[in-house]
Design an enzyme around this catalytic site. Structure first.
Site, PDB file in Angstrom:
ATOM      1  N   ASN A  21     -22.123   7.153 -12.808  1.00  0.00           N
ATOM      2  CA  ASN A  21     -23.204   6.176 -13.026  1.00  0.00           C
ATOM      3  C   ASN A  21     -24.490   6.489 -12.256  1.00  0.00           C
ATOM      4  OD1 ASN A  21     -20.948   3.304 -13.347  1.00  0.00           O
ATOM      5  ND2 ASN A  21     -21.900   4.551 -14.930  1.00  0.00           N
ATOM      6  N   ASN A  63     -22.245  -4.733 -20.424  1.00  0.00           N
ATOM      7  CA  ASN A  63     -23.306  -5.558 -19.814  1.00  0.00           C
ATOM      8  C   ASN A  63     -24.665  -5.270 -20.447  1.00  0.00           C
ATOM      9  OD1 ASN A  63     -21.388  -6.471 -18.064  1.00  0.00           O
ATOM     10  ND2 ASN A  63     -22.061  -5.255 -16.311  1.00  0.00           N
ATOM     11  N   GLY A  64     -24.945  -3.978 -20.655  1.00  0.00           N
ATOM     12  CA  GLY A  64     -26.236  -3.585 -21.217  1.00  0.00           C
ATOM     13  C   GLY A  64     -26.407  -4.126 -22.632  1.00  0.00           C
ATOM     14  N   ASP A  80     -17.031  -3.399 -19.390  1.00  0.00           N
ATOM     15  CA  ASP A  80     -18.037  -2.673 -20.170  1.00  0.00           C
ATOM     16  C   ASP A  80     -18.827  -3.619 -21.075  1.00  0.00           C
ATOM     17  OD1 ASP A  80     -19.437  -0.512 -21.085  1.00  0.00           O
ATOM     18  OD2 ASP A  80     -17.860   0.234 -22.402  1.00  0.00           O
ATOM     19  N   ARG A 101     -10.087  -3.083 -21.336  1.00  0.00           N
ATOM     20  CA  ARG A 101     -11.470  -2.607 -21.428  1.00  0.00           C
ATOM     21  C   ARG A 101     -12.204  -3.497 -22.420  1.00  0.00           C
ATOM     22  NH1 ARG A 101     -14.216   3.264 -21.153  1.00  0.00           N
ATOM     23  NH2 ARG A 101     -16.351   2.554 -21.357  1.00  0.00           N
TER      24      ARG A 101
HETATM   25  C1  FPP Z   1     -20.761  -1.285 -17.789  1.00  0.00           C
HETATM   26  O1  FPP Z   1     -21.658  -1.834 -18.693  1.00  0.00           O
HETATM   27  C2  FPP Z   1     -20.909  -1.955 -16.503  1.00  0.00           C
HETATM   28  C3  FPP Z   1     -21.333  -1.350 -15.354  1.00  0.00           C
HETATM   29  C4  FPP Z   1     -21.680   0.062 -15.267  1.00  0.00           C
HETATM   30  C5  FPP Z   1     -21.507  -2.125 -14.117  1.00  0.00           C
HETATM   31  C6  FPP Z   1     -20.479  -3.172 -13.877  1.00  0.00           C
HETATM   32  C7  FPP Z   1     -20.811  -3.908 -12.648  1.00  0.00           C
HETATM   33  C8  FPP Z   1     -20.686  -5.222 -12.503  1.00  0.00           C
HETATM   34  C9  FPP Z   1     -20.188  -6.081 -13.595  1.00  0.00           C
HETATM   35  C10 FPP Z   1     -21.038  -5.906 -11.244  1.00  0.00           C
HETATM   36  C11 FPP Z   1     -20.502  -5.222 -10.007  1.00  0.00           C
HETATM   37  C12 FPP Z   1     -20.448  -6.189  -8.934  1.00  0.00           C
HETATM   38  C13 FPP Z   1     -19.882  -5.990  -7.732  1.00  0.00           C
HETATM   39  C14 FPP Z   1     -19.697  -7.139  -6.848  1.00  0.00           C
HETATM   40  C15 FPP Z   1     -19.411  -4.687  -7.245  1.00  0.00           C
HETATM   41  P1  FPP Z   1     -22.796  -0.931 -19.307  1.00  0.00           P
HETATM   42  O2  FPP Z   1     -24.042  -1.121 -18.522  1.00  0.00           O
HETATM   43  O3  FPP Z   1     -22.331   0.475 -19.423  1.00  0.00           O
HETATM   44  O4  FPP Z   1     -22.942  -1.596 -20.699  1.00  0.00           O
HETATM   45  P2  FPP Z   1     -23.415  -0.902 -22.057  1.00  0.00           P
HETATM   46  O5  FPP Z   1     -22.356   0.089 -22.397  1.00  0.00           O
HETATM   47  O6  FPP Z   1     -23.493  -2.049 -22.990  1.00  0.00           O
HETATM   48  O7  FPP Z   1     -24.752  -0.285 -21.765  1.00  0.00           O
END
Ligand code: FPP
Length: 238
Positions: A63, A17-18, A15, A186
């Site tokens: 998602n 990335n955003g 969790d 997490r």
């Molecule tokens: C959550 O962060 C992350 C995800 C929904 C996507 C995770 C996917 C990957 C790391 C890559 C997948 C790769 C493969 C090979 C299957 P968020 O976007 O919810 O973060 P935030 O809560 O900060 O917005």
């Protein structure tokens, strides 16, 4: 399930990335790209630690509700990931597994994941298990439907359904004795399960870390594994 200090099955909710991207004034996709790169770093480290199964929550059934552009970017990541990293996965004897509903994926994504599974099917090393288009409640409902159908057909006696036979109908069934994670990590500071492995995590240890997934590194992993080794798992006993 491990009773010793060794994590055999590690599950991670990747969790943040955003937020990682936002902090750098970058588009959310840049965070997902970096998140994907980090899978390589952490998968390597897990393999080096002797972990047998690494389950990663990469895309949930919820998602799909994200903006179309983001969903389509997330769907392109497995294609990208396997294109780049298949040689290393092979070299390390890693077996790829996908847990979820693959038939609902775009054709190119489904093809990439099916191919990765087929190409690594005979590997005997660490299992890299992607939860992709996965949702735990849906998984549990599917298991109930299958068992109910077997009961209605007179193949099983409902009174004989137990934890073991139920587990056989979950998407982790083929992991055998490694089906239940020893440890769940997490990242990003959030402390919830978000519909991930609700049944399988019943006795797992939880570790939450206030660091975004793209920043979670080998040292953080080591710290989490050490924390696990110092916990006393009692499985309901004293
Ligand atoms: C959550 O962060 C992350 C995800 C929904 C996507 C995770 C996917 C990957 C790391 C890559 C997948 C790769 C493969 C090979 C299957 P968020 O976007 O919810 O973060 P935030 O809560 O900060 O917005």
């Amino acid at each position: 399930m491990s009773q010793t200090g060794q994590v055999r099955h590690l599950a991670i909710i990747m969790d943040g990335n955003g937020r990682w991207a936002k902090k750098r004034h970058l588009p959310r996709m840049a965070g997902h790209k970096q998140g994907m790169e980090n899978i390589r770093r952490i998968a390597r480290a897990c393999d080096d630690h002797g972990i047998k199964v690494l389950t990663l929550y990469a895309f949930s059934t919820e998602n799909w509700a994200r903006p179309k552009k983001e969903v389509s970017y997330l769907m392109s990541l497995p294609v990208n990931f396997f294109n780049h990293y298949m040689p290393e996965l092979q070299e390390r004897n890693v077996k790829v597994k996908i847990m979820g509903y693959p038939d609902k994926l775009p054709a190119a994504t489904e093809k990439a994941v099916q191919r990765a599974m087929a190409e690594t099917a005979d590997n005997t090393g660490m299992i890299l298990n992607f939860a992709f288009n996965y949702g735990s409640r849906a998984e549990i409902i599917s298991a109930c439907q299958e068992l109910a159908a077997e009961a209605a057909a007179g193949k099983i006696d409902p009174a004989e359904i137990d934890e073991q036979s139920f587990s056989q109908h979950l998407m982790t069934a083929d992991l055998g004795e490694l089906a239940d994670p020893d440890l769940l990590i997490r990242t990003s500071g959030e402390e919830r399960l978000s519909n991930f492995l609700l049944w399988q995590l019943a006795y797992s240890e939880f570790y939450f870390i206030d660091r975004f997934w793209p920043d979670f590194d080998e040292d953080d992993l080591q710290t989490a594994l050490t924390a696990f080794a110092n916990r006393h798992r009692r499985f309901g006993k004293i």
